[in-house]
Design a protein around this motif. Structure first.
Motif, mmCIF file in Angstrom:
data_model
loop_
_atom_site.group_PDB
_atom_site.id
_atom_site.type_symbol
_atom_site.label_atom_id
_atom_site.label_comp_id
_atom_site.label_asym_id
_atom_site.label_seq_id
_atom_site.Cartn_x
_atom_site.Cartn_y
_atom_site.Cartn_z
ATOM 1 N N UNK A 72 -14.317 -57.274 101.019
ATOM 2 C CA UNK A 72 -14.831 -57.641 102.329
ATOM 3 C C UNK A 72 -16.316 -57.951 102.286
ATOM 4 N N UNK A 73 -17.059 -57.205 101.470
ATOM 5 C CA UNK A 73 -18.489 -57.457 101.314
ATOM 6 C C UNK A 73 -18.714 -58.842 100.693
ATOM 7 N N UNK A 74 -17.881 -59.198 99.706
ATOM 8 C CA UNK A 74 -17.985 -60.525 99.088
ATOM 9 C C UNK A 74 -17.660 -61.621 100.094
ATOM 10 N N UNK A 75 -16.675 -61.374 100.952
ATOM 11 C CA UNK A 75 -16.344 -62.357 101.993
ATOM 12 C C UNK A 75 -17.523 -62.531 102.955
ATOM 13 N N UNK A 76 -18.257 -61.455 103.193
ATOM 14 C CA UNK A 76 -19.453 -61.539 104.035
ATOM 15 C C UNK A 76 -20.531 -62.375 103.347
ATOM 16 N N UNK A 77 -20.658 -62.203 102.027
ATOM 17 C CA UNK A 77 -21.589 -63.040 101.255
ATOM 18 C C UNK A 77 -21.261 -64.514 101.437
ATOM 19 N N UNK A 78 -19.982 -64.834 101.307
ATOM 20 C CA UNK A 78 -19.555 -66.232 101.434
ATOM 21 C C UNK A 78 -19.868 -66.764 102.831
ATOM 22 N N UNK A 79 -19.639 -65.940 103.848
ATOM 23 C CA UNK A 79 -19.902 -66.373 105.225
ATOM 24 C C UNK A 79 -21.390 -66.557 105.479
ATOM 25 N N UNK A 80 -22.219 -65.728 104.838
ATOM 26 C CA UNK A 80 -23.663 -65.771 105.070
ATOM 27 C C UNK A 80 -24.409 -66.681 104.095
ATOM 28 N N UNK A 81 -23.699 -67.232 103.104
ATOM 29 C CA UNK A 81 -24.360 -68.070 102.105
ATOM 30 C C UNK A 81 -25.237 -67.276 101.153
ATOM 31 N N UNK A 82 -24.898 -66.006 100.935
ATOM 32 C CA UNK A 82 -25.659 -65.167 100.008
ATOM 33 C C UNK A 82 -25.441 -65.652 98.584
ATOM 34 N N UNK A 83 -26.488 -65.681 97.770
ATOM 35 C CA UNK A 83 -26.361 -66.150 96.396
ATOM 36 C C UNK A 83 -25.430 -65.230 95.620
ATOM 37 N N UNK A 84 -24.830 -65.767 94.569
ATOM 38 C CA UNK A 84 -23.862 -65.002 93.784
ATOM 39 C C UNK A 84 -24.505 -63.774 93.157
ATOM 40 N N UNK A 85 -25.692 -63.933 92.582
ATOM 41 C CA UNK A 85 -26.344 -62.801 91.922
ATOM 42 C C UNK A 85 -26.728 -61.719 92.929
#
Length: 368
Positions: free
Chosen positions: A251-264
């Motif tokens: 779920x945290x990774x899905x939030x990254x994807x939604x927010x455009x957070x960099x992979x690293x």
């Protein structure tokens, strides 16, 4: 005497009315003087338009060029086409016509351009397991159909796993706090259902986390869905929802994807070292267009779920089958806890189909 004067005037000026441009209403008056030199006077012909006079500075409308004081079609056919990509402000640019996407103005991904073929939308995160999303039973389904009040239905139906109770809260618009006290939290499915009520009611992420006690695996999964709905930052969401479970990391990774957070940054924030977390890390790579090699070193390939995710990145990046197999690894172990069940070997064959790799070559590469 009068006749001679009229004859002189007639021979001195010949008035010719001609059409200007493609509109019959646009006209220019060509006056032939007695010196034999034409004089062009602009009437309704728009300055800068096709077959009309150039501006005082020698300019014309887009796609036209000024030739001897008159606007004509550029010899190249499209005067404003100045690049190999689509110039959105150039109506005759063949690159725009070919793609049918006026906002696609370059060879890279234009993030604000929904029709840009260079952009790969991040994959939809897999739904939580069926243990998190339980269907209402018959009694609660009837309450939902009849729009019975939540409190009345709670007195008539068994609460069970509370999925039906929370579903009725969504339909009735019952407040999150009232719903929580009415339905209770008998298990993880109830925590997830409570989070869904938060989403329906627009409850803040922090309030939802405390009200619904989102600390079980399904609760963490639901908490991150609330984060995505509310646009909560990835770091705040990680500290609010927690990372104690595999579904929480996903779920945290899905939030990254939604927010455009960099992979690293996503990797360091969300940890992503469980089965679901590692597979979800590769989903972030797809959304960020991270290279396959960088993604593999960032997310890891030490689990079958990570390996399956790695092949998803290979497909998105067009990585060759042989390079991908050596980067991601092959295995018959099935990743069955996150998304579609698949083994790395099966994912490798899926890559072969995408790359057009022959069956014999694929078998020699993908089999462990």
């Amino acid at each position: 005497m009068t006749m001679m004067l009229l004859r002189t005037l007639f021979l001195s000026f010949v008035v010719v009315v001609a059409a200007c441009g493609s509109d019959p209403g646009d006209k220019k008056i060509v006056v032939q003087t007695d010196m034999g030199v034409p004089d062009v006077t602009v009437g309704e012909c728009n300055v800068g338009s096709l077959d009309c006079a150039c501006t005082a500075g020698g300019a014309c409308d887009a796609t036209l060029m000024c030739v001897d004081g008159r606007c004509e079609v550029s010899p190249e056919g499209c005067g404003c086409d100045s690049s190999s990509g689509c110039d959105a402000d150039c109506p005759c640019d063949a690159d725009c016509v070919a793609s049918g996407c006026e906002c696609d103005t370059g060879s890279g991904c234009q993030t604000g351009c929904a029709c840009d073929d260079d952009c790969t939308a991040p994959p939809t995160p897999p739904p939580p397991p069926s243990t998190c999303a339980s269907a209402p039973d018959g009694c609660w389904s009837l309450c939902i159909e009849n729009r019975t009040s939540t409190s009345t239905c709670a007195s008539q139906c068994e609460i069970g796993d509370a999925a039906g109770c929370y579903a009725l809260c969504e339909v009735n618009g019952t407040s999150t706090s009232t719903c929580r006290s009415t339905c209770g939290l008998p298990g993880g499915a109830a925590e997830y259902a409570c989070a869904r009520v938060c989403i329906a009611n627009g409850t803040s992420t922090s309030t939802c986390a405390s009200t619904c006690e989102l600390d079980a695996e399904c609760g963490e999964a639901g908490c991150y869905e609330v984060c995505i709905k509310n646009g909560t930052s990835t770091s705040t969401c990680a500290s609010t929802c927690g990372l104690a479970t595999s579904l929480g990391e996903a779920g945290c990774a899905a939030t990254c994807a939604a927010n455009g957070t960099s992979t690293s940054t996503c990797k360091s924030t969300c940890e992503l070292d469980t089965l679901c977390g590692q597979r979800a890390c590769y989903d972030v790579c797809v959304g960020n267009r991270t290279s396959t090699s960088t993604c593999a070193s960032t997310c890891g390939t030490d689990t079958q779920c990570g390996q399956v995710g790695c092949y998803d990145v290979c497909i998105a990046n067009g990585t060759s089958t042989s390079t991908c197999a050596s980067t991601c690894g092959v295995s018959d172990q099935v990743c069955a806890v996150c998304g579609v069940s698949e083994s790395p070997t099966a994912a490798c064959y899926r890559l072969c189909a995408a790359n057009g790799t022959s069956t014999s070559t694929c078998a020699s590469i993908c089999e462990p």
